[in-house]
Scaffold this active site. Structure first.
Site, mmCIF file in Angstrom:
data_model
loop_
_atom_site.group_PDB
_atom_site.id
_atom_site.type_symbol
_atom_site.label_atom_id
_atom_site.label_comp_id
_atom_site.label_asym_id
_atom_site.label_seq_id
_atom_site.Cartn_x
_atom_site.Cartn_y
_atom_site.Cartn_z
ATOM 1 C CD GLU A 123 -9.579 1.930 38.405
ATOM 2 O OE1 GLU A 123 -8.687 2.077 37.558
ATOM 3 O OE2 GLU A 123 -10.756 1.780 38.143
ATOM 4 C CB CYS A 144 -0.268 4.586 37.914
ATOM 5 S SG CYS A 144 -1.526 5.738 37.480
ATOM 6 C CB CYS A 151 -11.816 13.027 39.393
ATOM 7 S SG CYS A 151 -10.937 14.566 39.004
ATOM 8 C CB CYS A 155 -11.337 15.415 31.801
ATOM 9 S SG CYS A 155 -10.320 16.490 32.828
ATOM 10 C CB CYS A 158 -11.216 11.241 32.390
ATOM 11 S SG CYS A 158 -10.522 10.470 33.861
ATOM 12 N N GLY A 198 -8.408 10.767 40.337
ATOM 13 C CA GLY A 198 -8.397 11.982 41.148
ATOM 14 C C GLY A 198 -7.440 13.044 40.662
ATOM 15 C CD GLU A 199 -5.693 17.887 39.513
ATOM 16 O OE1 GLU A 199 -5.764 17.474 38.343
ATOM 17 O OE2 GLU A 199 -4.621 18.293 40.006
ATOM 18 C CB SER A 230 -0.315 13.746 36.465
ATOM 19 O OG SER A 230 -1.048 14.134 35.328
ATOM 20 C CB SER A 253 -3.418 16.465 31.993
ATOM 21 O OG SER A 253 -2.881 15.407 32.739
ATOM 22 C CG LEU A 254 -1.564 21.651 27.229
ATOM 23 C CD1 LEU A 254 -1.743 22.595 28.396
ATOM 24 C CD2 LEU A 254 -0.291 22.028 26.479
ATOM 25 C CG HIS A 255 -5.305 16.124 27.779
ATOM 26 N ND1 HIS A 255 -4.128 15.436 27.618
ATOM 27 C CD2 HIS A 255 -5.776 15.747 28.996
ATOM 28 C CE1 HIS A 255 -3.902 14.685 28.682
ATOM 29 N NE2 HIS A 255 -4.883 14.863 29.523
ATOM 30 C CB CYS A 371 -7.038 6.833 35.603
ATOM 31 S SG CYS A 371 -7.675 8.425 35.107
HETATM 32 N N1 SAH Z 1 -6.119 14.392 37.468
HETATM 33 C C1 SAH Z 1 -4.775 14.341 37.055
HETATM 34 C C2 SAH Z 1 -4.112 12.998 37.297
HETATM 35 C C3 SAH Z 1 -4.932 11.768 37.025
HETATM 36 S S1 SAH Z 1 -5.359 11.499 35.348
HETATM 37 C C4 SAH Z 1 -4.651 14.739 35.608
HETATM 38 O O1 SAH Z 1 -5.671 14.872 34.953
HETATM 39 O O2 SAH Z 1 -3.529 14.948 35.185
HETATM 40 C C5 SAH Z 1 -3.832 10.887 34.692
HETATM 41 C C6 SAH Z 1 -3.697 11.025 33.192
HETATM 42 O O3 SAH Z 1 -4.545 10.074 32.519
HETATM 43 C C7 SAH Z 1 -4.105 12.395 32.685
HETATM 44 O O4 SAH Z 1 -3.181 12.903 31.766
HETATM 45 C C8 SAH Z 1 -5.421 12.098 32.036
HETATM 46 O O5 SAH Z 1 -5.766 13.064 31.137
HETATM 47 C C9 SAH Z 1 -5.153 10.725 31.430
HETATM 48 N N2 SAH Z 1 -6.358 10.040 30.983
HETATM 49 C C10 SAH Z 1 -7.583 10.056 31.515
HETATM 50 N N3 SAH Z 1 -8.438 9.302 30.793
HETATM 51 C C11 SAH Z 1 -7.721 8.800 29.752
HETATM 52 C C12 SAH Z 1 -8.039 7.958 28.644
HETATM 53 N N4 SAH Z 1 -9.257 7.490 28.479
HETATM 54 N N5 SAH Z 1 -7.050 7.657 27.775
HETATM 55 C C13 SAH Z 1 -5.795 8.118 27.970
HETATM 56 N N6 SAH Z 1 -5.432 8.907 28.985
HETATM 57 C C14 SAH Z 1 -6.386 9.253 29.876
HETATM 58 FE FE1 SF4 Z 2 -10.001 14.107 36.949
HETATM 59 FE FE2 SF4 Z 2 -7.611 13.890 35.728
HETATM 60 FE FE3 SF4 Z 2 -9.724 12.382 34.961
HETATM 61 FE FE4 SF4 Z 2 -9.718 15.010 34.467
HETATM 62 S S1 SF4 Z 2 -8.285 13.477 33.647
HETATM 63 S S2 SF4 Z 2 -11.459 13.812 35.289
HETATM 64 S S3 SF4 Z 2 -8.716 15.805 36.282
HETATM 65 S S4 SF4 Z 2 -8.682 12.295 36.914
#
Ligand code: SAH
Ligand code: SF4
Length: 383
Positions: A123, A144, A151, A155, A158, A198-199, A230, A253-255, A371
């Site tokens: 996507e 984006c 991936c 996480c 996600c 993806g990462e 990212s 992406s700290l979270h 995503c």
């Molecule tokens: N893998 C990389 C880039 C893709 S994810 C990364 O993790 O940074 C892109 C962003 O979308 C990241 O910050 C991720 O944490 C965030 N993301 C993933 N799932 C989400 C959700 N359900 N709500 C909000 N942000 C989300």
């Molecule tokens: Fe992969 Fe980024 Fe989603 Fe984590 S947030 S599962 S690294 S795409």
């Protein structure tokens, strides 16, 4: 442990520890597939042509056909000799990434589902008039893009990682997301963020090649400062990026602002805990430039006053700005976003510590915008 092409959730943690991530993720997934037309780099093409005795101006002629006139085959390059066209056709694959679904309308966030040559789905999201989230000027069209099918990082919040990792995208497949969407909407894209599925840093070689193509004047000509990568926090690759001369932006992406919270929702933190990660970030910031933090707010998980204070400390250490993002619900996952009042309180604590923090009024919540969600829904409906 056998290395099946799909890594399911149970395998993931074992996988991180047992295998050096880069060597596997950058391995040639397409060993039997020709390089793609839209992954061509001018200098490499020039070397290829030189070996065949073709004049050097041909290389620029060909990249103009691909990236400016956007033709999809060598046959359409009418000013090339037939023999050269045939040689190029034998060497490179022509684009075959197809838009199979579009959600959303022209003036809102639009989500595109692509089918790749091997039937895998990915996507991309087109965000019009994006606010200046990553330091770029506002009122621009941001795309984006995905960098992998699925991936491996799993996480917990996600959708992209829910069905595991299938393969890396090659540069041509990433570039094609841009070309196809520009074709579809008839407008030029100004910003690119690697925040789809993806990462990106686990597919670093192909992502750097993509950046070269989209940034180059002979390519798509998008300024480096309008490109943001990212990462979930792959410390060794962050150090490698510090050596890159192109001035694209990096978002982390700290979270979670403590190991306890971060490891709870991001398994990658067990491999690269905050100490290791932040030292890599110190190195990056000292060598290259500032980075931005992304911090999703998830109710009852990472939205406490204490996390806000710890987050502010980390941001100050790295002079980073923070984008706070209310969690987007993913079907089948238990997480939810905090109330607006809680989100604002979190933001105000971070700001009290002298850190710049924006709170995103997220776009596209109603079109499976997090995503990986659209692909997940489509795959699951098909099963
Ligand atoms: N893998 C990389 C880039 C893709 S994810 C990364 O993790 O940074 C892109 C962003 O979308 C990241 O910050 C991720 O944490 C965030 N993301 C993933 N799932 C989400 C959700 N359900 N709500 C909000 N942000 C989300
Ligand atoms: Fe992969 Fe980024 Fe989603 Fe984590 S947030 S599962 S690294 S795409």
């Amino acid at each position: 442990m056998s290395l099946s092409p799909k890594l399911h959730s149970l395998d993931r943690d074992v996988f991180y520890l047992a295998y050096p991530i880069r060597s596997i993720f950058t391995s040639a997934v397409h060993c039997c597939v020709k390089p793609s037309l839209t992954g061509i780099v001018l200098e490499e093409l020039a070397a290829f042509l030189e070996k065949r005795g073709a004049p050097s101006y041909r290389a620029k002629q060909i990249t103009d056909w691909i990236y400016k006139k956007r033709v999809a085959s060598f046959d359409a390059m009418t000013d090339l000799p037939n023999a050269l066209r045939a040689e190029l056709t034998a060497e490179f694959d022509t684009p075959n990434t197809e838009v199979v679904r579009v959600l959303g309308s022209k003036d809102t966030t639009q989500k595109f589902l692509f089918r790749l040559r091997d039937q895998n789905l990915i996507e991309s999201v087109l965000i019009p008039a994006s606010p200046a989230l990553y330091g770029q000027p506002s009122d621009r069209r941001t795309i984006c893009v995905s960098s992998q099918v699925g991936c491996a990082y799993g996480c917990k919040f996600c959708a992209s990682g829910l069905d595991g990792w299938t393969r890396n995208l090659d540069a041509g497949e990433i570039v094609q997301q841009l070309i196809e969407i520009e074709k579809f909407c008839g407008e030029k894209i100004d910003n690119v963020v690697f925040m789809g599925m993806g990462e990106p840093l686990a597919n670093l070689r192909n992502v750097l090649r993509t950046i070269r193509i989209i940034n180059a004047p002979w390519g798509l000509g998008i300024g480096a400062r309008h490109i943001t990568v990212s990462t979930s926090g792959l410390a060794p690759q962050i150090r490698e990026l510090a050596k890159e001369s192109t001035q694209f932006r990096l978002a982390l992406s700290l979270h979670g602002a403590t190991d306890e919270v971060r490891s709870h929702i991001m398994p990658v933190n067990r491999k690269y805990p905050l100490k290791v990660l932040l030292e890599a970030c110190d190195y990056y910031v000292a060598k290259k430039r500032r980075m931005t933090f992304e911090y999703i707010l998830i109710a009852g998980i990472n939205d406490t006053d204490e996390q806000a204070r710890e987050l502010a400390k980390i941001a100050r250490r790295l002079s980073a700005k923070i984008n706070l993002i209310p969690y987007k619900t993913v079907e089948g996952l238990e997480w939810s976003r905090p109330s607006r009042a809680r989100q604002e309180k979190f933001q105000s604590i971070v700001r009290e510590h002298g850190v710049v923090a924006t709170l995103r009024r997220e776009k596209g919540h109603d079109i499976a915008a997090a995503c990986g969600q659209l692909r997940l829904q489509t795959n699951r409906a098909a099963r």
